[in-house]
Design a protein around this motif. Structure first.
Motif, mmCIF file in Angstrom:
data_model
loop_
_atom_site.group_PDB
_atom_site.id
_atom_site.type_symbol
_atom_site.label_atom_id
_atom_site.label_comp_id
_atom_site.label_asym_id
_atom_site.label_seq_id
_atom_site.Cartn_x
_atom_site.Cartn_y
_atom_site.Cartn_z
ATOM 1 N N GLU A 199 0.985 -1.094 -0.037
ATOM 2 C CA GLU A 199 0.174 0.023 0.127
ATOM 3 C C GLU A 199 0.880 1.295 -0.052
ATOM 4 O O GLU A 199 2.006 1.195 0.432
ATOM 5 C CB GLU A 199 -1.032 0.162 1.209
ATOM 6 N N PRO A 200 0.348 2.438 -0.482
ATOM 7 C CA PRO A 200 1.131 3.532 -0.489
ATOM 8 C C PRO A 200 1.410 3.934 1.094
ATOM 9 O O PRO A 200 0.471 3.783 1.927
ATOM 10 C CB PRO A 200 0.334 4.684 -1.252
ATOM 11 N N GLN A 201 2.456 4.731 1.275
ATOM 12 C CA GLN A 201 2.825 4.972 2.619
ATOM 13 C C GLN A 201 1.828 6.124 3.021
ATOM 14 O O GLN A 201 1.557 6.151 4.170
ATOM 15 C CB GLN A 201 4.205 5.879 2.440
ATOM 16 N N LEU A 202 1.090 6.814 2.384
ATOM 17 C CA LEU A 202 0.283 7.871 2.782
ATOM 18 C C LEU A 202 -0.837 7.153 3.436
ATOM 19 O O LEU A 202 -1.496 7.464 4.374
ATOM 20 C CB LEU A 202 -0.270 8.786 1.603
ATOM 21 N N TRP A 203 -1.461 5.872 2.556
ATOM 22 C CA TRP A 203 -2.437 5.335 3.290
ATOM 23 C C TRP A 203 -2.156 4.436 4.701
ATOM 24 O O TRP A 203 -2.752 4.285 5.381
ATOM 25 C CB TRP A 203 -2.917 4.411 2.422
ATOM 26 N N ILE A 204 -1.063 4.046 4.562
ATOM 27 C CA ILE A 204 -0.407 3.043 5.783
ATOM 28 C C ILE A 204 -0.421 4.248 6.912
ATOM 29 O O ILE A 204 -0.787 3.614 8.106
ATOM 30 C CB ILE A 204 0.903 2.867 5.307
ATOM 31 N N ASN A 205 0.200 5.356 6.742
ATOM 32 C CA ASN A 205 0.365 6.344 7.729
ATOM 33 C C ASN A 205 -1.081 6.874 8.264
ATOM 34 O O ASN A 205 -1.367 6.665 9.507
ATOM 35 C CB ASN A 205 0.791 7.568 7.207
ATOM 36 N N LEU A 206 -2.278 6.610 7.478
ATOM 37 C CA LEU A 206 -3.604 7.100 8.049
ATOM 38 C C LEU A 206 -4.112 5.772 8.783
ATOM 39 O O LEU A 206 -4.795 5.880 9.755
ATOM 40 C CB LEU A 206 -4.496 7.055 6.666
ATOM 41 N N ASN A 208 -2.398 3.409 10.516
ATOM 42 C CA ASN A 208 -1.568 3.686 11.807
ATOM 43 C C ASN A 208 -2.404 4.599 12.552
ATOM 44 O O ASN A 208 -2.069 4.385 13.939
ATOM 45 C CB ASN A 208 -0.157 3.714 11.468
ATOM 46 N N GLN A 209 -2.556 5.711 12.244
ATOM 47 C CA GLN A 209 -3.559 6.638 13.007
ATOM 48 C C GLN A 209 -4.775 6.490 13.436
ATOM 49 O O GLN A 209 -5.658 7.135 13.886
ATOM 50 C CB GLN A 209 -3.471 8.020 12.362
ATOM 51 N N ASN A 210 -5.154 5.261 12.751
ATOM 52 C CA ASN A 210 -6.811 4.695 12.902
ATOM 53 C C ASN A 210 -7.810 5.698 12.539
ATOM 54 O O ASN A 210 -8.791 6.017 12.945
ATOM 55 C CB ASN A 210 -6.993 4.418 14.353
ATOM 56 N N LYS A 211 -7.281 6.212 11.261
ATOM 57 C CA LYS A 211 -8.174 7.436 10.589
ATOM 58 C C LYS A 211 -8.708 6.919 9.167
ATOM 59 O O LYS A 211 -9.266 7.815 8.297
ATOM 60 C CB LYS A 211 -7.425 8.880 10.373
ATOM 61 N N ASN A 212 -8.376 5.702 8.883
ATOM 62 C CA ASN A 212 -9.004 5.120 7.467
ATOM 63 C C ASN A 212 -10.532 5.060 7.557
ATOM 64 O O ASN A 212 -10.996 3.626 7.684
ATOM 65 C CB ASN A 212 -8.240 3.733 7.237
ATOM 66 N N ALA A 348 -7.730 10.405 3.096
ATOM 67 C CA ALA A 348 -8.758 9.634 3.859
ATOM 68 C C ALA A 348 -10.092 9.598 2.874
ATOM 69 O O ALA A 348 -10.864 8.642 2.857
ATOM 70 C CB ALA A 348 -9.241 10.243 4.902
ATOM 71 N N ALA A 349 -10.298 10.554 1.961
ATOM 72 C CA ALA A 349 -11.281 10.529 0.850
ATOM 73 C C ALA A 349 -10.888 10.421 -0.440
ATOM 74 O O ALA A 349 -11.781 10.560 -1.370
ATOM 75 C CB ALA A 349 -12.176 11.776 1.096
ATOM 76 N N ARG A 350 -9.356 10.115 -0.758
ATOM 77 C CA ARG A 350 -9.149 10.508 -2.274
ATOM 78 C C ARG A 350 -9.638 9.170 -2.960
ATOM 79 O O ARG A 350 -10.194 9.768 -4.312
ATOM 80 C CB ARG A 350 -7.571 10.362 -2.216
ATOM 81 N N SER A 351 -9.680 8.318 -2.934
ATOM 82 C CA SER A 351 -10.199 7.065 -3.763
ATOM 83 C C SER A 351 -11.750 7.297 -3.930
ATOM 84 O O SER A 351 -12.175 7.222 -4.877
ATOM 85 C CB SER A 351 -9.914 5.686 -3.076
ATOM 86 N N SER A 352 -12.329 7.525 -2.741
ATOM 87 C CA SER A 352 -13.854 7.934 -2.764
ATOM 88 C C SER A 352 -14.060 9.163 -3.759
ATOM 89 O O SER A 352 -15.042 8.945 -4.808
ATOM 90 C CB SER A 352 -14.496 8.275 -1.541
ATOM 91 N N ALA A 353 -13.256 10.138 -3.691
ATOM 92 C CA ALA A 353 -13.301 11.203 -4.627
ATOM 93 C C ALA A 353 -13.091 10.689 -6.357
ATOM 94 O O ALA A 353 -13.842 11.210 -6.923
ATOM 95 C CB ALA A 353 -12.498 12.378 -4.361
#
Length: 412
Positions: A199-206, A208-212, A348-353
């Motif tokens: 997975e991209p690091q941006l999503w992994i960071n999300l 890990n912060q439990n913001k997905n 958090a909303a990029r793929s949805s968008a």
């Protein structure tokens, strides 16, 4: 696991493009090629399907419509799921769903079963554009983001070429069923290409912060964001309307108004698609160099002009000569949407968008063949198609008043 662990790279200017980034590009391009392949094998084999099941034009049209509906619904569903559960994981599931139900179409015993299989295949197919574009946008450096997503956009055109070859060489011996079975093979390649892709690091960071979380509401989180979302919906609707309107009716116009044979129609398709591929790559380069808005405005005004001029022609030689220019401008803009949509929304909303906005545009485009056909009842098809030039001016207004510049933006 950080992206930096992928040590393979090549030097591009002052930035390093890693093996991981090339792999995201490769897998996403193959995935989007499945979109073009699927859409066109259905279109090319439709006469064979009509004859096989003994159905009329309206019933045949329902097969295309239900595929489009499945694609729009699947794009929205899987776009949201990719934000919550990961781009690569959901990307893999979409291609698996598409592969299974595309293959099952070949053994459909009746029209009703075929429609069900086409709807389910469409569900899987719908997620390809948005998730693939999100994956590449998040993995590639901002300096080359538009060029990278432009490469992904060319996948659709190569899918059309694959569909043409499949119908040309397979259908004479194995019928339309053989074409659908062959369509599974590239899908298997796309499924395999995702093996061991992180997975991209941006999503992994999300994560890990439990913001997905499901974050569709962020598309309308403020007045400014709502304006941008509306502007992008207008732009993607115009893009898809023009493409599907021209590609659906152009062969019929050539046959009915100019008595053009199938071979010459094929040449028109090849020349136009070649122009599209070149236009997509040039647009991606321009968007990275001079900015998203200037590149779009140049191509939109040029599209309005070339479409109007093109459909005033009555000579086949002129239509062939101008076909590449038409494809260059009208579909070249596909080279920018992946990066453009990605840069206006958070991780958090990029793929949805990406998937929701683009698939709303695709849904609007579903009315293009009907509208053009309706206008042609009282006018010529060439006149009806020439009116498409006006919609590009509508998109230009959206870029002037609703969509801000995002060149060089760091994704968050």
């Amino acid at each position: 696991m950080e992206i930096q662990r992928y040590s393979e790279h090549i030097e591009v200017g002052s930035e390093k493009i890693t093996g991981y980034q090339w792999k995201t590009l490769w897998t996403s391009t193959i995935g989007y090629a499945m979109d073009g392949l699927d859409m066109m094998i259905l279109a090319f084999t439709m006469p064979l399907i009509i004859a096989y099941f003994g159905i009329n034009a309206a019933q045949a049209g329902s097969v295309s419509t239900i595929t489009l509906l499945g694609s729009v619904l699947g794009g929205i569903i899987f776009g949201v799921l990719a934000d919550k559960y990961g781009r690569v994981r959901i990307f893999t599931w979409t291609i698996l769903i598409f592969s299974i139900f595309t293959g099952l179409c070949a053994i459909a015993p009746n029209l009703e079963t075929l429609i069900v299989f086409r709807f389910l295949a469409g569900l899987g197919l719908g997620g390809e554009f948005g998730i693939g574009m999100t994956l590449v946008s998040e993995a590639w450096p901002r300096k080359y983001r538009s060029r990278a997503t432009a490469v992904v956009a060319t996948g659709f055109q190569f899918g059309i070429i694959l569909a043409t070859l499949a119908v040309l060489f397979i259908s004479p011996k194995f019928g339309w069923q053989g074409v659908f079975i062959a369509g599974v093979l590239p899908a298997i390649l796309a499924f395999w290409s995702r093996k061991n892709l992180e997975e991209p690091q941006l999503w992994i960071n999300l994560k890990n912060q439990n913001k997905n979380k499901v974050a569709v509401g962020q598309l309308f989180s403020s007045r400014k964001t709502t304006k941008v979302t509306i502007g992008l919906i207008i732009a993607t609707s115009v893009q898809n309307f023009g493409f599907y309107g021209i590609m659906t009716w152009m062969p019929t116009m050539l046959a009915t108004e100019l008595n053009v044979t199938f071979n010459k129609t094929t040449w028109w398709t090849i020349i136009t698609i070649t122009g599209m591929v070149i236009g997509i790559m040039v647009f991606g380069y321009l968007a990275d160099r001079i900015g998203r808005r200037p590149a779009y405005l140049i191509f939109l005004f040029a599209s309005a002009i070339i479409v109007w001029i093109y459909f005033q022609q009555s000579s086949m030689s002129m239509l062939l000569a101008l076909g590449g220019i038409l494809g260059f401008f009208v579909n070249g803009m596909m080279g920018g949407y992946g990066a453009l949509l990605a840069e206006h929304y958070p991780t958090a909303a990029r793929s949805s968008a990406e998937n929701i906005i683009f698939n709303i545009g695709r849904a609007v485009a579903g009315f293009a063949p009907f509208i053009i056909g309706y206008i042609s009842l009282n006018h010529s098809l060439s006149f009806a198609l020439s009116l498409i030039s006006g919609i590009y001016l509508l998109s230009a207004l959206a870029f002037i008043f609703l969509i801000p510049e995002t060149k060089g933006m760091e994704l968050t």
